[in-house]
Motif scaffolding. Structure first.
Motif, PDB file in Angstrom:
ATOM      1  N   ARG A   1       0.817  -1.216   0.000  1.00 10.84           N
ATOM      2  CA  ARG A   1       0.000   0.000   0.000  1.00 10.84           C
ATOM      3  C   ARG A   1       0.852   1.268   0.000  1.00 10.84           C
ATOM      4  O   ARG A   1       0.427   2.318  -0.419  1.00 10.84           O
ATOM      5  CB  ARG A   1      -0.919  -0.001   1.228  1.00 10.84           C
TER       6      ARG A   1
ATOM      7  N   ASP B   1       4.344   2.917  11.413  1.00  9.32           N
ATOM      8  CA  ASP B   1       3.161   2.045  11.460  1.00  9.32           C
ATOM      9  C   ASP B   1       3.444   0.770  12.257  1.00  9.32           C
ATOM     10  O   ASP B   1       2.565   0.254  12.948  1.00  9.32           O
ATOM     11  CB  ASP B   1       2.671   1.707  10.051  1.00  9.32           C
TER      12      ASP B   1
ATOM     13  N   GLU C   1       3.223   1.686  15.924  1.00  7.16           N
ATOM     14  CA  GLU C   1       1.814   1.815  16.315  1.00  7.16           C
ATOM     15  C   GLU C   1       1.168   0.446  16.448  1.00  7.16           C
ATOM     16  O   GLU C   1       0.382   0.195  17.344  1.00  7.16           O
ATOM     17  CB  GLU C   1       1.036   2.630  15.269  1.00  7.16           C
TER      18      GLU C   1
ATOM     19  N   ASP D   1      -5.089 -11.618  13.560  1.00  6.97           N
ATOM     20  CA  ASP D   1      -4.808 -12.593  12.500  1.00  6.97           C
ATOM     21  C   ASP D   1      -3.631 -12.126  11.658  1.00  6.97           C
ATOM     22  O   ASP D   1      -3.497 -10.939  11.388  1.00  6.97           O
ATOM     23  CB  ASP D   1      -6.020 -12.747  11.582  1.00  6.97           C
TER      24      ASP D   1
ATOM     25  N   ILE E   1      -3.670  -8.753   9.485  1.00  8.48           N
ATOM     26  CA  ILE E   1      -5.017  -8.376   9.040  1.00  8.48           C
ATOM     27  C   ILE E   1      -5.776  -7.667  10.156  1.00  8.48           C
ATOM     28  O   ILE E   1      -6.420  -6.663   9.942  1.00  8.48           O
ATOM     29  CB  ILE E   1      -5.801  -9.621   8.575  1.00  8.48           C
ATOM     30  N   ARG E   2      -5.682  -8.189  11.346  1.00  2.00           N
ATOM     31  CA  ARG E   2      -6.337  -7.563  12.479  1.00  2.00           C
ATOM     32  C   ARG E   2      -5.542  -7.852  13.743  1.00  2.00           C
ATOM     33  O   ARG E   2      -4.856  -8.868  13.773  1.00  2.00           O
ATOM     34  CB  ARG E   2      -7.803  -8.006  12.631  1.00  2.00           C
ATOM     35  N   PRO E   3      -5.542  -6.994  14.736  1.00  3.20           N
ATOM     36  CA  PRO E   3      -6.372  -5.784  14.851  1.00  3.20           C
ATOM     37  C   PRO E   3      -5.855  -4.605  14.029  1.00  3.20           C
ATOM     38  O   PRO E   3      -6.556  -3.610  13.898  1.00  3.20           O
ATOM     39  CB  PRO E   3      -6.304  -5.450  16.342  1.00  3.20           C
ATOM     40  N   VAL E   4      -4.646  -4.710  13.491  1.00  6.14           N
ATOM     41  CA  VAL E   4      -4.110  -3.619  12.667  1.00  6.14           C
ATOM     42  C   VAL E   4      -3.682  -4.215  11.327  1.00  6.14           C
ATOM     43  O   VAL E   4      -3.083  -5.290  11.293  1.00  6.14           O
ATOM     44  CB  VAL E   4      -2.898  -2.946  13.376  1.00  6.14           C
ATOM     45  N   GLU E   5      -4.000  -3.532  10.244  1.00  2.00           N
ATOM     46  CA  GLU E   5      -3.586  -3.991   8.911  1.00  2.00           C
ATOM     47  C   GLU E   5      -2.177  -3.476   8.646  1.00  2.00           C
ATOM     48  O   GLU E   5      -1.921  -2.278   8.748  1.00  2.00           O
ATOM     49  CB  GLU E   5      -4.534  -3.440   7.842  1.00  2.00           C
TER      50      GLU E   5
ATOM     51  N   VAL F   1      -0.600   8.765  12.117  1.00  2.00           N
ATOM     52  CA  VAL F   1       0.402   8.823  13.190  1.00  2.00           C
ATOM     53  C   VAL F   1       1.559   9.706  12.724  1.00  2.00           C
ATOM     54  O   VAL F   1       1.391  10.528  11.815  1.00  2.00           O
ATOM     55  CB  VAL F   1       0.876   7.411  13.601  1.00  2.00           C
TER      56      VAL F   1
ATOM     57  N   THR G   1       1.815   9.117   8.562  1.00  2.00           N
ATOM     58  CA  THR G   1       1.712   7.716   8.147  1.00  2.00           C
ATOM     59  C   THR G   1       0.354   7.200   8.588  1.00  2.00           C
ATOM     60  O   THR G   1      -0.072   7.458   9.712  1.00  2.00           O
ATOM     61  CB  THR G   1       2.812   6.884   8.827  1.00  2.00           C
ATOM     62  N   SER G   2      -0.322   6.496   7.695  1.00  6.15           N
ATOM     63  CA  SER G   2      -1.634   5.978   8.088  1.00  6.15           C
ATOM     64  C   SER G   2      -1.527   4.540   8.587  1.00  6.15           C
ATOM     65  O   SER G   2      -0.753   3.740   8.052  1.00  6.15           O
ATOM     66  CB  SER G   2      -2.614   6.074   6.926  1.00  6.15           C
ATOM     67  N   VAL G   3      -2.271   4.282   9.642  1.00  8.10           N
ATOM     68  CA  VAL G   3      -2.331   2.940  10.234  1.00  8.10           C
ATOM     69  C   VAL G   3      -3.794   2.523  10.240  1.00  8.10           C
ATOM     70  O   VAL G   3      -4.651   3.317  10.616  1.00  8.10           O
ATOM     71  CB  VAL G   3      -1.784   2.958  11.681  1.00  8.10           C
ATOM     72  N   VAL G   4      -4.055   1.311   9.796  1.00  4.03           N
ATOM     73  CA  VAL G   4      -5.442   0.853   9.697  1.00  4.03           C
ATOM     74  C   VAL G   4      -5.720  -0.191  10.777  1.00  4.03           C
ATOM     75  O   VAL G   4      -5.028  -1.212  10.845  1.00  4.03           O
ATOM     76  CB  VAL G   4      -5.721   0.245   8.304  1.00  4.03           C
ATOM     77  N   CYS G   5      -6.689   0.113  11.645  1.00  4.26           N
ATOM     78  CA  CYS G   5      -7.059  -0.825  12.719  1.00  4.26           C
ATOM     79  C   CYS G   5      -8.411  -1.452  12.378  1.00  4.26           C
ATOM     80  O   CYS G   5      -9.210  -0.848  11.669  1.00  4.26           O
ATOM     81  CB  CYS G   5      -7.246  -0.121  14.049  1.00  4.26           C
ATOM     82  N   ARG G   6      -8.623  -2.631  12.910  1.00  2.82           N
ATOM     83  CA  ARG G   6      -9.934  -3.274  12.738  1.00  2.82           C
ATOM     84  C   ARG G   6     -10.471  -3.646  14.118  1.00  2.82           C
ATOM     85  O   ARG G   6      -9.779  -4.311  14.886  1.00  2.82           O
ATOM     86  CB  ARG G   6      -9.810  -4.543  11.908  1.00  2.82           C
TER      87      ARG G   6
END
Lengths: 205, 190
Positions: free
Chosen positions: A11, A50, A53, A65, A87-91, B97, B101-106
């Motif tokens: 990405r 990232d 984080e 996962d 994949i989760r909790p953070v991609e 952040v 930088t983008s961080v993607v959480c689910r």
């Protein structure tokens, strides 16, 4: 098994670069991952906020996962890469790259223990002993049919390394590689005794 | 006697030509029929591909001292010919952040987060429990609730969010950037 070529879509450009390993350690904890001795990698995240984080968030968001894939980056013939897609909790996507001859023990340990710890380096000469309680994440690396191929690769590259570095004969280098790997594996298969095996005499009665 | 006039006068030639014309017409007709039949079977097959339609009716974000609560009142429609289930509901949050930088959480749907105050005490819609069965050509309506601990995002800024519904087949339907009604609750009560 013939290796298959594939493209990995990232990405952000920063995800294309393997994350630098600052230092490593091995950690075995009773009651965690079956007491297996897990490789711990301290990663240089100076250009990967990232990952910082991700590890920080993981402490409060619980388990998730991950998809793992062993492979080789095009043109990097002396290394093996581990592609991690969280994949989760953070991609998150990251590549860990290991030199087969000099860092092959790390790959071997990941395959033996079916996982590894990752954590963030706090300085450039960081060691686990400097802060053993730092946040870390266990990454489970399941059996994905790489073991047999790895065994051949490891023996071949380590024998070549021994031959080139210590000017050994071909047969001596092969024998040396076999011995070193066998000894390492004896050490790497260490497991902390299970909680049930550590009960006192009073409990056993 | 002229041989060419004999040739055209031969009825066998005309019979052969007529059968050729009939067979060409028949081939064209069958081709048209076959392409229509293919189009029908393709559209039937498309209707057998799992997918959900998500329609947002209401959404809120409530900040408390320890966490942020998100609620989405949605209708989940199954327009296909097959029965299906929502296996997983997640809120995908993109945070910014350091160095933008983008961080993607689910975050997983948590039906235990029953906050009637934020949902305007609306008892007419239930909170979804997963897995959620949605039969063919049926629609289910209810709340998906999420909680994001302030510790988890730290100093990061929320940039975007989407609702993801994953079905039994692993197909994900996305509701992108739903508009949220935002409120602040400084009491400890969640």
């Amino acid at each position: 098994m013939k290796a298959k070529k594939t493209e990995v879509h990232v990405r952000a450009p920063r995800e294309r670069k393997p994350v630098r390993i600052v230092s490593d350690a091995a950690v075995s904890t009773r009651g965690t991952h079956g007491g297996r001795m897990l490789l711990l990698l301290i990663l240089d995240t100076s250009d990967r906020p990232d990952i910082e984080e991700f590890i920080r968030a993981h402490q409060s968001m619980g388990p998730g996962d991950v998809q793992t894939q062993w492979g080789q980056i095009d043109g990097h013939d002396r290394t093996i890469a581990l592609f991690l897609t969280f994949i989760r909790p953070v991609e998150l996507f990251m590549i860990l790259e290991f030199d087969i001859a000099t860092q092959g023990f790390m790959i071997d340990q990941i395959l033996t223990a079916h996982g590894l710890y990752i954590c963030v380096a706090e300085r450039d000469d960081d060691r686990l002993a400097m802060n053993p309680d730092r946040p870390k994440v266990i990454v489970e690396v399941g059996g994905i049919g790489f073991d047999a191929e790895w065994d051949k690769l490891f023996h071949k590259h380590l024998a070549k390394y021994l031959r080139d570095t210590y000017t050994l004969s071909r047969a001596d280098a092969r024998r040396g590689a076999r011995t070193v790997i066998a000894d390492w594996r004896k050490f790497g298969h260490f497991r902390m005794p299970d909680v049930r095996d550590c009960t006192g005499p009073a409990d056993r009665e | 006697m002229n041989p060419s006039s004999n040739f055209f006068a031969d009825p066998r030639l005309w019979i052969a030509l007529a059968s050729l014309v009939v067979s060409i017409c028949s081939a064209i007709y069958s081709g048209l029929k076959a392409s229509r039949a293919l189009a029908i079977s393709e559209s039937q097959e498309r209707r057998r591909q799992p997918q959900f339609g998500i329609h947002l009716a209401n959404a809120y974000r409530q900040c408390t001292l320890k966490r942020q609560l998100f609620g989405f009142l949605v209708s989940v429609a199954n327009p296909t010919d097959i029965n299906n289930s929502v296996a997983r509901a997640e809120l995908q949050i993109t945070c910014l952040v350091r160095d933008r930088t983008s961080v993607v959480c689910r975050i997983q749907h948590n039906p235990q987060l029953n906050n009637r105050k934020s949902r305007n005490a609306d008892p007419s819609h239930a909170i979804f429990a997963l897995p959620l069965r949605v039969d063919a050509h049926q629609t289910a309506s209810g709340w998906f609730l999420f909680a994001l601990d302030n510790d988890a995002i730290g100093a990061a800024t929320i940039d975007a969010h989407s609702l993801l519904l994953e079905d039994t087949h692993g197909v994900t339907s996305v509701l992108t950037a739903p508009t949220l009604r935002e409120s602040m609750d400084e009491s400890e009560e969640d």
